[in-house]
Design a protein around this motif. Structure first.
Motif, short mmCIF file in Angstrom:
data_model
loop_
_atom_site.label_atom_id
_atom_site.label_comp_id
_atom_site.label_asym_id
_atom_site.label_seq_id
_atom_site.Cartn_x
_atom_site.Cartn_y
_atom_site.Cartn_z
N SER A 117 -6.68 -0.46 -5.62
CA SER A 117 -7.96 -1.06 -6.03
C SER A 117 -7.82 -1.85 -7.33
O SER A 117 -8.65 -2.71 -7.63
N SER A 118 -6.78 -1.54 -8.12
CA SER A 118 -6.61 -2.24 -9.40
C SER A 118 -5.86 -3.56 -9.26
O SER A 118 -5.74 -4.31 -10.23
N VAL A 119 -5.35 -3.83 -8.06
CA VAL A 119 -4.64 -5.09 -7.84
C VAL A 119 -5.61 -6.25 -8.02
O VAL A 119 -6.68 -6.28 -7.42
N GLY A 120 -5.26 -7.17 -8.86
CA GLY A 120 -6.13 -8.31 -9.14
C GLY A 120 -7.17 -8.03 -10.20
O GLY A 120 -7.95 -8.92 -10.55
N ALA A 121 -7.21 -6.80 -10.72
CA ALA A 121 -8.18 -6.45 -11.76
C ALA A 121 -7.61 -6.78 -13.14
O ALA A 121 -6.46 -7.19 -13.28
N LYS A 122 -8.45 -6.58 -14.16
CA LYS A 122 -8.00 -6.83 -15.53
C LYS A 122 -7.00 -5.77 -15.96
O LYS A 122 -6.84 -4.74 -15.32
N LYS A 123 -6.33 -6.03 -17.08
CA LYS A 123 -5.27 -5.13 -17.55
C LYS A 123 -5.79 -3.72 -17.84
O LYS A 123 -5.12 -2.74 -17.55
N ASN A 124 -6.97 -3.63 -18.41
CA ASN A 124 -7.52 -2.31 -18.72
C ASN A 124 -7.77 -1.49 -17.45
O ASN A 124 -7.59 -0.27 -17.44
N ALA A 125 -8.21 -2.16 -16.38
CA ALA A 125 -8.45 -1.46 -15.11
C ALA A 125 -7.13 -0.96 -14.53
O ALA A 125 -7.06 0.16 -13.99
N LYS A 126 -6.09 -1.77 -14.64
CA LYS A 126 -4.77 -1.33 -14.17
C LYS A 126 -4.28 -0.15 -14.99
O LYS A 126 -3.63 0.76 -14.47
N THR A 127 -4.61 -0.16 -16.28
CA THR A 127 -4.23 0.96 -17.14
C THR A 127 -4.93 2.23 -16.71
O THR A 127 -4.34 3.33 -16.74
N ALA A 128 -6.20 2.14 -16.30
CA ALA A 128 -6.95 3.31 -15.84
C ALA A 128 -6.29 3.91 -14.60
O ALA A 128 -6.15 5.14 -14.48
N ALA A 129 -5.89 3.05 -13.65
CA ALA A 129 -5.21 3.53 -12.45
C ALA A 129 -3.87 4.16 -12.81
O ALA A 129 -3.46 5.18 -12.23
N LEU A 130 -3.18 3.57 -13.78
CA LEU A 130 -1.89 4.08 -14.23
C LEU A 130 -2.05 5.45 -14.91
O LEU A 130 -1.21 6.34 -14.75
N MET A 131 -3.16 5.62 -15.65
CA MET A 131 -3.43 6.92 -16.28
C MET A 131 -3.55 8.02 -15.24
O MET A 131 -3.07 9.14 -15.44
N HIS A 132 -4.22 7.70 -14.13
CA HIS A 132 -4.39 8.66 -13.04
C HIS A 132 -3.01 9.10 -12.51
O HIS A 132 -2.76 10.29 -12.30
N LEU A 133 -2.13 8.12 -12.30
CA LEU A 133 -0.79 8.41 -11.78
C LEU A 133 0.03 9.23 -12.79
O LEU A 133 0.66 10.23 -12.42
N ILE A 134 -0.02 8.84 -14.06
CA ILE A 134 0.74 9.55 -15.10
C ILE A 134 0.25 10.99 -15.21
O ILE A 134 1.05 11.93 -15.29
N PHE A 135 -1.06 11.17 -15.21
CA PHE A 135 -1.64 12.51 -15.33
C PHE A 135 -1.16 13.41 -14.19
O PHE A 135 -0.74 14.56 -14.41
N ASN A 136 -1.18 12.89 -12.95
CA ASN A 136 -0.80 13.72 -11.81
C ASN A 136 0.71 13.98 -11.76
O ASN A 136 1.14 15.05 -11.34
N ILE A 137 1.51 13.01 -12.19
CA ILE A 137 2.97 13.21 -12.20
C ILE A 137 3.35 14.27 -13.24
O ILE A 137 4.12 15.19 -12.96
N ILE A 138 2.80 14.11 -14.46
CA ILE A 138 3.10 15.09 -15.51
C ILE A 138 2.59 16.48 -15.10
O ILE A 138 3.28 17.49 -15.29
N GLY A 139 1.39 16.53 -14.51
CA GLY A 139 0.84 17.80 -14.05
C GLY A 139 1.71 18.44 -12.99
O GLY A 139 1.91 19.67 -12.98
N THR A 140 2.25 17.63 -12.09
CA THR A 140 3.14 18.13 -11.04
C THR A 140 4.41 18.74 -11.63
O THR A 140 4.85 19.83 -11.22
N ILE A 141 4.99 18.06 -12.62
CA ILE A 141 6.20 18.57 -13.27
C ILE A 141 5.93 19.91 -13.94
O ILE A 141 6.68 20.89 -13.78
N ILE A 142 4.82 19.97 -14.69
CA ILE A 142 4.46 21.20 -15.41
C ILE A 142 4.20 22.34 -14.43
O ILE A 142 4.72 23.46 -14.58
N PHE A 143 3.40 22.06 -13.39
CA PHE A 143 3.03 23.11 -12.44
C PHE A 143 4.23 23.56 -11.62
O PHE A 143 4.33 24.72 -11.23
N SER A 144 5.16 22.64 -11.34
CA SER A 144 6.38 23.00 -10.60
C SER A 144 7.16 24.05 -11.36
O SER A 144 7.63 25.04 -10.78
N ILE A 145 7.29 23.84 -12.66
CA ILE A 145 8.03 24.80 -13.50
C ILE A 145 7.31 26.16 -13.50
O ILE A 145 7.94 27.21 -13.33
N ILE A 146 5.97 26.11 -13.64
CA ILE A 146 5.18 27.36 -13.65
C ILE A 146 5.30 28.08 -12.31
O ILE A 146 5.50 29.30 -12.24
#
Length: 548
Positions: A241-270
């Motif tokens: 959905s962020s394709v063709g959007a402004k840079k800030n919107a792409k950053t919001a989508a990227l935050m979602h991805l970063i949050f879930n990847i980091i969460g996955t790494i942490i939870f995997s260890i736990i």
């Protein structure tokens, strides 16, 4: 497992996905634009943002939809990245509500109360009520509630069909061997990620996982990596959905991805530590539908709790990866995003918000027009021309968006609301034009070095007071949907009509008696016409509010 079981499973999946879509659509419409109003008025309180993200997602049954909504808000400039990150975290928690609803299909027992909780017991009743609401009740709100009930019933029917179709797989050795492969954390995550990316719904992919657990072949070691992969896969929708959007919107989508990847790494260890040291028996034991819901919920709550304190760091990381900084919003740019059109109720409320913003720009122009009429400063004249240009751009953008809205499958009430907005945006734009006309009159007086008489100044001031008041009442009526303000607008417009007739007659008498400058007298009459028409357009706005 026969071909008929395969067809039943595919048919069940189709019903499941359609039921989820129908229920989400009904929930979104029933909520109207309230969700947008809640999200848009967020404070800087990050805890509130997380709770709102969870609440909104639980209502519309889709974290993907909430995240796409957030991307649209950030792209429009309505929402800052610091607000968006909290909502995204909350959305991950809110999406677990669906899995808990689906876990009801796994309830077992002979007790009457327990049987009543089974979807197979109450879904038919909900379906009957929903169909009656849709087919025999004309009120749109009731029809939306009917869609929610029918959607839920179809969803549960699909879930039962999938569960029944895959039960024979418990006796197929090859199926057990395939599931064993997914106990490898990497393969499990990839499986969950790909499945969720394809159907673009983590809720749906978790539902499929819950259906498969009815075979009794799914263990904790297999399910946990898949669930974590599903949470990463759900980011695909927001990224697309962020394709063709402004840079800030792409950053919001990227935050979602970063949050879930980091969460996955942490939870995997736990999870690895827990299953290896604390409770190794679980690693080899089978998992139930309720336990899948529990794992899904614990995963999202734990990752949110752990990463919430470092949310600012996630924003900075997303900006660094995306090579962006916060953008300065151009006030003449319409803060409306086509992504919102997927939820018409929210899109309509966004349009209302933009129309209110445009209305306040026009109100500022009116106040400056009062000063211009008597002070005639060049910077004031330039400001009015600039504001008129801004209003033209806002008007064009809002009108274009409202026309797009009118082509969607919206109900009669929403069609009327869009029609009212199209008329109001036209009236506001005409008032702005008249403000520019006043600046042109001021320029004319400045060039010719002439001025109004004392009586003329007094009359124009009185006319300005009444006409500006009529518009401000109209704006208040529209912004707050206030009937009293609308009636006051009409009252002021009627007063303006009477003043215009009276002041015109007195002015012509002064001209006849040569008590004022002729060139200034012509401008005086033109100014009266402009002001009276401003009050006319204000009345039009008030009447649209009353009609709505």
């Amino acid at each position: 497992m026969s071909i008929f079981n395969v067809l039943s499973m595919i048919g069940g999946l189709a019903l499941f996905l359609y039921g989820m879509h129908l229920m989400g659509e009904g929930l979104s419409k029933a909520s109207g634009g309230k969700l947008e109003s809640i999200l848009e008025k967020l404070t800087s309180n990050p805890v509130k943002a997380v709770l709102l993200g969870a609440g909104v997602t639980a209502v519309i049954q889709s974290s993907s939809a909430t995240t796409v909504m957030v991307v649209g808000f950030v792209n429009s400039g309505i929402m800052r990245l610091s607000q968006a990150v909290g909502i995204i975290m909350g959305a991950n928690i809110g999406t677990t509500a669906t899995s808990w609803i689906l876990s009801l299909t796994g309830i077992e027992g002979d007790n009457l109360f327990v049987n009543l909780l089974k979807p197979s017991s109450f879904s038919p009743v909900l379906a009957i009520i929903g169909v009656v609401c849709i087919m025999f009740v004309k009120k749109q709100k009731v029809q939306d509630i009917g869609k929610i009930l029918v959607g839920f019933a179809i969803l549960m029917t699909g879930m039962d069909a999938m569960s029944s179709a895959v039960e024979p797989l418990a006796d197929v050795p090859q199926f057990t061997q395939i599931l064993t492969m997914f106990s490898n954390p990497v393969l499990g995550m990839l499986a969950g990620l790909v499945l969720t990316a394809i159907i673009q719904s983590s809720s749906a992919s978790v539902g499929i996982l819950q259906a498969l657990c009815s075979t009794g072949s799914l263990g904790f070691a297999t399910v946990i990596p898949i669930i974590m992969g599903q949470n990463i896969g759900t980011c695909v929708t927001a990224i697309l959905s962020s394709v063709g959007a402004k840079k800030n919107a792409k950053t919001a989508a990227l935050m979602h991805l970063i949050f879930n990847i980091i969460g996955t790494i942490i939870f995997s260890i736990i999870a690895i530590a827990y299953l290896s040291i604390v409770n190794p028996a679980w690693a080899h034991g089978n998992i139930t539908q309720t336990q899948i819901s529990m794992v899904h919920t614990v995963f999202n709550i734990v990752t949110t709790v752990l990463l919430f304190p470092v949310s600012d760091w996630i924003i900075k990381l997303a900006k660094k990866i995306g090579h962006v900084e916060e953008e300065v919003q151009d006030e003449s740019v319409v803060l409306l995003d086509d992504r919102m059109l997927e939820t018409p109720g929210i899109a309509i409320q966004s349009t209302v918000s933009e129309l209110v913003r445009m209305g306040h720009v026009v109100a500022d122009s009116l106040e400056v027009a009062r000063k211009v009429m008597f002070e005639r400063k060049e910077e004031q004249i330039a400001f009015l021309k600039e504001e008129e240009s801004k209003v033209d751009r806002l008007s064009a953008g809002i009108t274009s968006y409202a026309i797009k809205l009118s082509t969607l499958q919206i109900n009669e009430r929403e069609h009327e609301e869009v029609a009212h907005m199209l008329q109001i945006v036209s009236d506001m734009e005409r008032i702005s034009d008249y403000c520019e006309n006043i600046s042109e009159f001021a320029e004319s007086l400045l060039e010719k070095q002439v001025d109004f008489s004392e009586v003329g100044v007094e009359h124009l001031n009185k006319m300005l007071d009444v006409c500006i008041a009529s518009y401000l009442y109209a704006l208040e009526a529209f912004e707050s949907n206030d009937r009293e303000s609308a009636l006051k607008t009409i009252e002021k417009e009627t007063e303006a009509d009477g003043l215009e007739i009276s002041f015109r007659a007195k002015h012509i008498k002064r001209l006849t008696n040569q008590q004022c400058n002729t060139e200034a007298g012509v401008v005086f009459l033109d100014s009266l016409v402009c002001l009276e028409r401003i009050s006319d357009h204000a009345r039009n706005i008030a009447e649209e509010v009353l009609a709505e």
